[in-house]
Design an enzyme around this catalytic site. Structure first.
Site, PDB file in Angstrom:
ATOM      1  N   CYS A  70     -42.900   6.821  69.141  1.00 30.19           N
ATOM      2  CA  CYS A  70     -44.201   7.267  68.632  1.00 30.19           C
ATOM      3  C   CYS A  70     -44.359   8.771  68.757  1.00 30.19           C
ATOM      4  O   CYS A  70     -45.210   9.268  69.510  1.00 30.19           O
ATOM      5  CB  CYS A  70     -45.319   6.563  69.388  1.00 30.19           C
ATOM      6  SG  CYS A  70     -45.337   4.817  69.070  1.00 30.19           S
ATOM      7  N   GLY A 110     -19.945  27.269  77.082  1.00 31.26           N
ATOM      8  CA  GLY A 110     -20.636  27.783  75.913  1.00 31.26           C
ATOM      9  C   GLY A 110     -19.933  27.667  74.585  1.00 31.26           C
ATOM     10  O   GLY A 110     -20.551  27.878  73.535  1.00 31.26           O
ATOM     11  N   ARG A 124     -31.354  15.640  70.960  1.00 29.18           N
ATOM     12  CA  ARG A 124     -31.021  16.981  70.464  1.00 29.18           C
ATOM     13  C   ARG A 124     -31.749  17.335  69.159  1.00 29.18           C
ATOM     14  O   ARG A 124     -32.300  18.436  69.055  1.00 29.18           O
ATOM     15  CB  ARG A 124     -29.507  17.143  70.285  1.00 29.18           C
ATOM     16  CG  ARG A 124     -28.726  17.023  71.607  1.00 29.18           C
ATOM     17  CD  ARG A 124     -27.258  17.371  71.462  1.00 29.18           C
ATOM     18  NE  ARG A 124     -27.088  18.769  71.145  1.00 29.18           N
ATOM     19  CZ  ARG A 124     -26.812  19.253  69.957  1.00 29.18           C
ATOM     20  NH1 ARG A 124     -26.598  18.440  68.938  1.00 29.18           N
ATOM     21  NH2 ARG A 124     -26.717  20.534  69.752  1.00 29.18           N
ATOM     22  N   GLY A 161     -18.225  22.245  78.459  1.00 30.85           N
ATOM     23  CA  GLY A 161     -18.768  20.894  78.435  1.00 30.85           C
ATOM     24  C   GLY A 161     -18.700  20.336  77.023  1.00 30.85           C
ATOM     25  O   GLY A 161     -17.881  19.481  76.690  1.00 30.85           O
TER      26      GLY A 161
HETATM   27  C1  LIG Z   1     -23.711  27.297  84.128  1.00 32.45           C
HETATM   28  C2  LIG Z   1     -23.249  26.453  82.992  1.00 32.45           C
HETATM   29  N1  LIG Z   1     -21.910  26.256  82.850  1.00 32.45           N
HETATM   30  C3  LIG Z   1     -21.418  25.499  81.843  1.00 32.45           C
HETATM   31  C4  LIG Z   1     -22.253  24.917  80.921  1.00 32.45           C
HETATM   32  C5  LIG Z   1     -21.649  24.098  79.819  1.00 32.45           C
HETATM   33  O1  LIG Z   1     -21.929  24.658  78.592  1.00 32.45           O
HETATM   34  P1  LIG Z   1     -21.243  24.086  77.277  1.00 32.45           P
HETATM   35  O2  LIG Z   1     -21.495  22.627  77.255  1.00 32.45           O
HETATM   36  O3  LIG Z   1     -21.928  24.800  76.185  1.00 32.45           O
HETATM   37  O4  LIG Z   1     -19.798  24.408  77.356  1.00 32.45           O
HETATM   38  C6  LIG Z   1     -23.640  25.099  81.013  1.00 32.45           C
HETATM   39  C7  LIG Z   1     -24.552  24.518  80.018  1.00 32.45           C
HETATM   40  O5  LIG Z   1     -25.473  25.088  79.562  1.00 32.45           O
HETATM   41  C8  LIG Z   1     -24.144  25.884  82.093  1.00 32.45           C
HETATM   42  O6  LIG Z   1     -25.455  26.070  82.248  1.00 32.45           O
END
Ligand SMILES: Cc1ncc(COP(=O)(O)O)c(C=O)c1O
Length: 438
Positions: free
Chosen positions: A368, A264, A338, A300
């Site tokens: 389109c 997150g 996005r 991520g």
């Molecule tokens: C369970 C879970 N873990 C990790 C992530 C990775 O999140 P982020 O890319 O915001 O760090 C997500 C993405 O939504 C997720 O659903």
């Protein structure tokens, strides 16, 4: 650390160290001479070989972002499980593994990608809503580290499958704490109106009721309240909630091995103040110390977001009578959805900047759909057909969300590492696509 302390704009009252785009110590996409380069390698020369649209990634930025998180948590036992959903191209996945990361997989497909990249099954956590029986069967047979279950029913299905296999599945329950991540509604996952996890108040009862269930071993507790979180307070509250639940479960004699805080951590798409990984650690470690268990982190975006750019070519320009100017690219929502999906902002930079005043451009794709827009009224230097532009901060949730809509082929992907570039995914061909059709 790739990030340094920047200005303070008081977004999060109690936390005074904030960073902005401008304060990234390392910026992979910068001019080298007259033109934009990635880690010093000419983007123009890459696309002369590979064509457009192409994702270009900086290995150095991935390394620095990963290390920033790892170092931020150095004082506390932790395991980083890179969230493959952000970008699971094999070369990127392997790069993360080489850095010592473990993996967070959101589907059977991501588990298999992680395994092919060399991750041991025990180093994979399996998360995600709506796991199928086939996916669970595979994950349990492979012995994944932990399955983060999304419901009581899923726990029961896991137990039945594990028993049928003569195994014990290592599980954690994902709790939904009803905490507002203060992110975009489409990427907030911790509110009671969201589909994720089980309501916090039901969690302890679900653990207790299944304490003796054959086939289950409760190894942890899991939370993930959303993505692109840019203030500390929701993350601190999530950690506090998770640790309080873990303490209750300890009172109930569950022998937990870890707590999983999910991902997150936001990145600076717009120069808005965001959170430094050190501040994130500073906010959650005091909570974690209450229980003392190792923490699992699932970042991520914060690992790969700044590392990638989508390079596209201007294929048309037009000016309407009211003065609105469009630059139409050969990349659109099929390459990077996005902006269309969340209205998200990405910096857009010409690869070779023409002389002339900046004016307002709508930068759009060829699809389109009226939502196929990267930016409206963006101040940019003059653009002409065949010019190249780089859409920055596209390393996360970019190519992984690619589609063939309007029969566009998936973009090529290139990794720049130590002055050299490699095609890590060739451009898709019509034959690749038609191979699936009869
Ligand atoms: C369970 C879970 N873990 C990790 C992530 C990775 O999140 P982020 O890319 O915001 O760090 C997500 C993405 O939504 C997720 O659903």
């Amino acid at each position: 650390m790739c990030l340094r302390t920047g200005d303070v704009r008081g977004v999060d009252g109690g936390n005074k160290r904030m960073i902005t785009c401008d304060s990234l110590v390392y910026q992979p996409f910068q001019p080298s001479g007259e033109a934009l380069a990635c880690d010093g390698v000419s983007i123009q020369s890459i696309v002369e070989h590979v064509g457009t649209p192409t994702y270009i990634y900086s290995a150095r930025m991935v390394r620095e972002s990963y290390r920033a998180i790892d170092e931020a948590f150095a004082s506390y036992p932790h395991a980083i499980h890179y969230a493959l959903k952000a970008n699971s191209t094999m070369a990127i996945t392997r790069l993360l593994r080489s850095l010592g990361s473990r993996a967070d997989a959101n589907s059977g497909g991501e588990i298999k990608i992680a395994e092919r990249a060399g991750f041991a099954p025990g180093d994979i956590v399996f998360t995600g809503v709506g796991k199928t029986r086939e996916e669970l069967d595979y994950a349990i047979a492979r012995g994944v580290g932990t399955i983060n279950a999304e419901s009581a029913g899923e726990l029961d299905r896991i137990a039945a499958i594990a028993r049928a296999q003569g195994r014990v599945a290592r599980v954690a329950l994902r709790v939904n704490p009803d905490i507002d991540a203060k992110s975009h509604p489409n990427i907030s996952t911790g509110l009671k109106t969201n589909k994720f996890g089980v309501p916090l108040q039901e969690a302890r009862g679900i653990y207790r009721a299944r304490r003796e269930t054959a086939g289950l071993q409760f190894t942890g507790v899991h939370i993930h309240i959303g993505s692109q979180i840019t203030t500390l307070d929701p993350l601190r509250r999530a950690a506090e909630t998770l640790v309080s639940l873990a303490l209750e479960l300890r009172e109930d004699n569950f022998a937990l091995e870890h707590v999983d805080l999910g991902g997150g951590l936001g990145i600076a798409y717009e120069g808005r103040p965001i959170i430094d990984p050190a501040d994130y650690a500073g906010a959650v470690v005091p909570q974690l110390q209450r229980i003392g268990l190792p923490v699992v982190l699932e970042p991520g975006r914060a690992v790969v977001g700044h590392a990638g750019a989508l390079v596209a070519r201007v294929v048309d320009t037009k000016c309407f009578p009211d003065g609105r100017k469009f630059a139409v690219l050969d990349a659109g929502m099929g390459e990077l959805i996005r902006p269309a999906l969340y209205g998200s902002f990405h910096r857009i930079v010409p690869v070779n900047t023409r002389d002339g005043d900046e004016t307002a451009w709508d930068v759009v794709g060829p699809i389109c759909e009226s939502s196929d827009v990267f930016a409206r009224d963006r101040q940019l230097p003059p653009l002409e057909v065949d010019d190249l532009v780089a859409i920055l901060d596209a390393g996360a949730y970019g190519s992984v969300m690619g589609s063939n809509y309007n029969r566009h082929m998936l973009a090529a992907e290139v990794l720049v590492d130590e002055g050299k570039w490699t095609t890590i995914r060739r451009r898709q061909t019509l034959e690749d696509v038609l191979a699936l059709e009869s």
